[in-house]
Scaffold this active site. Structure first.
Site, PDB file in Angstrom:
ATOM      1  N   SER A  10       0.820  -1.211   0.000  1.00  0.00           N
ATOM      2  CA  SER A  10       0.000   0.000   0.000  1.00  0.00           C
ATOM      3  C   SER A  10       0.855   1.263   0.000  1.00  0.00           C
ATOM      4  O   SER A  10       1.974   1.269   0.532  1.00  0.00           O
ATOM      5  CB  SER A  10      -0.843   0.081   1.278  1.00  0.00           C
ATOM      6  OG  SER A  10      -1.360  -1.141   1.651  1.00  0.00           O
ATOM      7  N   THR A  45      -6.373   2.666   7.280  1.00  0.00           N
ATOM      8  CA  THR A  45      -7.818   2.468   7.475  1.00  0.00           C
ATOM      9  C   THR A  45      -8.229   2.514   8.959  1.00  0.00           C
ATOM     10  O   THR A  45      -9.401   2.335   9.272  1.00  0.00           O
ATOM     11  CB  THR A  45      -8.253   1.135   6.843  1.00  0.00           C
ATOM     12  OG1 THR A  45      -7.406   0.099   7.375  1.00  0.00           O
ATOM     13  CG2 THR A  45      -8.110   1.159   5.338  1.00  0.00           C
ATOM     14  N   ASP A 116     -10.021  -9.636   4.719  1.00  0.00           N
ATOM     15  CA  ASP A 116     -10.937 -10.433   5.530  1.00  0.00           C
ATOM     16  C   ASP A 116     -10.467 -11.870   5.689  1.00  0.00           C
ATOM     17  O   ASP A 116     -10.665 -12.472   6.718  1.00  0.00           O
ATOM     18  CB  ASP A 116     -12.327 -10.436   4.894  1.00  0.00           C
ATOM     19  CG  ASP A 116     -12.891  -9.034   4.873  1.00  0.00           C
ATOM     20  OD1 ASP A 116     -12.411  -8.215   5.667  1.00  0.00           O
ATOM     21  OD2 ASP A 116     -13.793  -8.777   4.064  1.00  0.00           O
ATOM     22  N   THR A 124      -8.580 -18.323  13.593  1.00  0.00           N
ATOM     23  CA  THR A 124      -8.298 -19.755  13.762  1.00  0.00           C
ATOM     24  C   THR A 124      -6.984 -19.953  14.492  1.00  0.00           C
ATOM     25  O   THR A 124      -6.836 -20.849  15.316  1.00  0.00           O
ATOM     26  CB  THR A 124      -8.162 -20.445  12.370  1.00  0.00           C
ATOM     27  OG1 THR A 124      -8.990 -19.763  11.461  1.00  0.00           O
ATOM     28  CG2 THR A 124      -8.519 -21.889  12.444  1.00  0.00           C
ATOM     29  N   THR A 200       3.558  -1.289  11.829  1.00  0.00           N
ATOM     30  CA  THR A 200       4.663  -1.980  12.506  1.00  0.00           C
ATOM     31  C   THR A 200       4.951  -3.336  11.849  1.00  0.00           C
ATOM     32  O   THR A 200       6.109  -3.734  11.737  1.00  0.00           O
ATOM     33  CB  THR A 200       4.349  -2.183  14.003  1.00  0.00           C
ATOM     34  OG1 THR A 200       2.987  -2.568  14.142  1.00  0.00           O
ATOM     35  CG2 THR A 200       4.599  -0.932  14.794  1.00  0.00           C
ATOM     36  N   GLY A 201       3.879  -4.030  11.418  1.00  0.00           N
ATOM     37  CA  GLY A 201       4.075  -5.326  10.748  1.00  0.00           C
ATOM     38  C   GLY A 201       4.863  -5.136   9.456  1.00  0.00           C
ATOM     39  O   GLY A 201       5.751  -5.936   9.126  1.00  0.00           O
ATOM     40  N   ASP A 202       4.549  -4.055   8.740  1.00  0.00           N
ATOM     41  CA  ASP A 202       5.232  -3.774   7.468  1.00  0.00           C
ATOM     42  C   ASP A 202       6.698  -3.397   7.704  1.00  0.00           C
ATOM     43  O   ASP A 202       7.589  -3.808   6.960  1.00  0.00           O
ATOM     44  CB  ASP A 202       4.511  -2.630   6.738  1.00  0.00           C
ATOM     45  CG  ASP A 202       3.042  -2.947   6.529  1.00  0.00           C
ATOM     46  OD1 ASP A 202       2.716  -4.127   6.314  1.00  0.00           O
ATOM     47  OD2 ASP A 202       2.221  -2.019   6.603  1.00  0.00           O
TER      48      ASP A 202
HETATM   49  P1  ADP Z   1       0.987  -6.860  12.504  1.00  0.00           P
HETATM   50  O1  ADP Z   1       0.703  -5.404  12.345  1.00  0.00           O
HETATM   51  O2  ADP Z   1       1.492  -7.504  11.261  1.00  0.00           O
HETATM   52  O3  ADP Z   1      -0.097  -7.641  13.186  1.00  0.00           O
HETATM   53  P2  ADP Z   1       2.438  -7.170  14.977  1.00  0.00           P
HETATM   54  O4  ADP Z   1       1.315  -6.619  15.780  1.00  0.00           O
HETATM   55  O5  ADP Z   1       2.782  -8.611  15.119  1.00  0.00           O
HETATM   56  O6  ADP Z   1       2.266  -6.881  13.443  1.00  0.00           O
HETATM   57  O7  ADP Z   1       3.698  -6.264  15.305  1.00  0.00           O
HETATM   58  C1  ADP Z   1       4.915  -6.413  14.633  1.00  0.00           C
HETATM   59  C2  ADP Z   1       6.031  -6.041  15.557  1.00  0.00           C
HETATM   60  O8  ADP Z   1       5.875  -4.666  15.926  1.00  0.00           O
HETATM   61  C3  ADP Z   1       6.076  -6.825  16.866  1.00  0.00           C
HETATM   62  O9  ADP Z   1       6.847  -7.988  16.749  1.00  0.00           O
HETATM   63  C4  ADP Z   1       6.758  -5.795  17.777  1.00  0.00           C
HETATM   64  O10 ADP Z   1       8.142  -5.833  17.551  1.00  0.00           O
HETATM   65  C5  ADP Z   1       6.231  -4.469  17.277  1.00  0.00           C
HETATM   66  N1  ADP Z   1       5.036  -4.004  18.006  1.00  0.00           N
HETATM   67  C6  ADP Z   1       3.790  -3.823  17.492  1.00  0.00           C
HETATM   68  N2  ADP Z   1       2.955  -3.346  18.434  1.00  0.00           N
HETATM   69  C7  ADP Z   1       3.676  -3.223  19.564  1.00  0.00           C
HETATM   70  C8  ADP Z   1       3.376  -2.767  20.907  1.00  0.00           C
HETATM   71  N3  ADP Z   1       2.157  -2.336  21.263  1.00  0.00           N
HETATM   72  N4  ADP Z   1       4.370  -2.772  21.810  1.00  0.00           N
HETATM   73  C9  ADP Z   1       5.608  -3.185  21.482  1.00  0.00           C
HETATM   74  N5  ADP Z   1       5.949  -3.636  20.255  1.00  0.00           N
HETATM   75  C10 ADP Z   1       5.006  -3.641  19.303  1.00  0.00           C
HETATM   76  N1  PLP Z   2      -1.944  -0.954   4.461  1.00  0.00           N
HETATM   77  C1  PLP Z   2      -3.045  -0.237   4.785  1.00  0.00           C
HETATM   78  C2  PLP Z   2      -3.676   0.655   3.749  1.00  0.00           C
HETATM   79  C3  PLP Z   2      -3.569  -0.326   6.060  1.00  0.00           C
HETATM   80  O1  PLP Z   2      -4.668   0.404   6.365  1.00  0.00           O
HETATM   81  C4  PLP Z   2      -2.937  -1.174   7.011  1.00  0.00           C
HETATM   82  C5  PLP Z   2      -3.486  -1.286   8.360  1.00  0.00           C
HETATM   83  O2  PLP Z   2      -4.455  -0.604   8.712  1.00  0.00           O
HETATM   84  C6  PLP Z   2      -1.801  -1.893   6.649  1.00  0.00           C
HETATM   85  C7  PLP Z   2      -1.335  -1.754   5.352  1.00  0.00           C
HETATM   86  C8  PLP Z   2      -1.078  -2.861   7.564  1.00  0.00           C
HETATM   87  O3  PLP Z   2      -0.454  -2.302   8.641  1.00  0.00           O
HETATM   88  P1  PLP Z   2       0.352  -3.212   9.718  1.00  0.00           P
HETATM   89  O4  PLP Z   2       1.795  -3.151   9.331  1.00  0.00           O
HETATM   90  O5  PLP Z   2       0.082  -2.571  11.024  1.00  0.00           O
HETATM   91  O6  PLP Z   2      -0.164  -4.629   9.624  1.00  0.00           O
END
Ligand code: ADP
Ligand code: PLP
Length: 279
Positions: A10, A45, A116, A124, A200-202
């Site tokens: 994105s 979003t 989704d 799951t 953060t995931g990205d």
């Molecule tokens: P996604 O957005 O893909 O679900 P995660 O929630 O697993 O990603 O977060 C990815 C990484 O970002 C975690 O492994 C951690 O290092 C960091 N992170 C995200 N949220 C937090 C938080 N609230 N506190 C501390 N670290 C965080």
């Molecule tokens: N791309 C868009 C447009 C988003 O709105 C989101 C999350 O809301 C993400 C990517 C993924 O973000 P994350 O790295 O927190 O999983």
């Protein structure tokens, strides 16, 4: 040696998710990043409002065709994240297969978020995520499906340091000089910050790409660097967000946008603040 990444994620005008979260930190670490924007939204979003456009599978193909016609479709890595529909992902698969022909040692870094359907997989998986044996089994199952490296970025496993920590797991399969397989499994306790971050995931996926590139056979070192970058960026972000929100107020999504540019030095050379344990 130049290292080139094709990142299909994105784009947001304001803030840091997807390509906005991956490109700058990869460039700071010396990677060439070619980005295809799977969507172009005003912002992520999680805001009250968001507007924008979605790239169709056919439009993705057109962009790739242009790259291919100019014979510049040689990549070392492909990185993908959030995607809304299956036809788009099918086109991504076709592109990966073509890129593999151009470079058989292409590495695919997949952050498996899928609208989704992703949510269904996550529901799951949630019950499994609280049991370490299940997590290990899931990682082994994923290895059997192809990936040499699997990282569960956040699980519901209890941390031995208490509930202020979240547990991440990693597993890497390598081939030893004698031809036999070895698997390294690691565990990390990450200090939790009481806020919801987006992007953060990205950022995690991009940093894992970068640090596994520099430490291809040492998942412990790669994950320690990755998680330490996350820690520094998140700390800087929450401190700023709390200051902007004012005493006793919860920061807004806009205030919680990752402090990416401000974290340049930490991205380049992260002080190691989280140690991984080898299981
Ligand atoms: P996604 O957005 O893909 O679900 P995660 O929630 O697993 O990603 O977060 C990815 C990484 O970002 C975690 O492994 C951690 O290092 C960091 N992170 C995200 N949220 C937090 C938080 N609230 N506190 C501390 N670290 C965080
Ligand atoms: N791309 C868009 C447009 C988003 O709105 C989101 C999350 O809301 C993400 C990517 C993924 O973000 P994350 O790295 O927190 O999983």
């Amino acid at each position: 040696m130049e290292c080139r990444v094709l990142s299909i994620q994105s784009h947001v005008v304001r803030g840091y998710v997807g390509n906005k979260s991956a490109t700058f930190p990869l460039q700071v670490l010396g990677f060439e990043v070619d980005s295809i924007n799977s969507v172009q939204f005003s912002n992520h979003t999680g805001y009250a409002h968001w507007k924008g456009q979605v790239l169709t599978a056919e439009e993705l193909n057109v962009l790739y065709e242009g790259i291919k016609l100019n014979k510049v479709n040689h990549y070392d890595y492909i990185l993908t994240g959030y995607s809304r529909d299956t036809s788009f992902l099918e086109m991504v698969v076709d592109i990966i297969q073509e890129l593999k022909k151009a470079n058989p040692s292409l590495v695919y870094v997949c952050d498996p978020v899928m609208g989704d359907h992703g949510a269904m997989v996550r529901i799951t998986f949630k019950t499994l995520k609280s049991n370490v044996c299940c997590c290990v089994q899931v990682m082994d199952l994923l290895h059997q499906m192809g990936p040499e490296t699997v990282v569960l970025t956040s699980t519901d496993l209890p941390s031995k340091h208490g509930d202020q920590f979240l547990v991440a797991l990693g597993s890497q399969k390598t081939v030893k000089p004698d031809g036999t397989n070895a698997t390294q499994k690691i565990c990390m306790d990450i200090p939790k910050v009481d806020a919801v971050f987006v992007g953060t995931g990205d950022l995690f996926a991009a940093m894992l790409l970068a640090w596994t590139h520099h430490h291809p056979r040492d998942l412990k070192a790669a994950c320690e660097r990755t998680v330490s970058v996350m820690h520094h960026v998140i700390k800087r972000t929450i401190n700023y967000a709390n200051e902007m929100a004012g005493p006793g107020k919860r920061p807004s999504p806009a205030q919680l946008e990752l402090r990416m540019v401000q974290s340049k030095a930490d991205i380049e050379n992260p002080a190691i603040v989280v140690e991984a344990r080898v299981l």
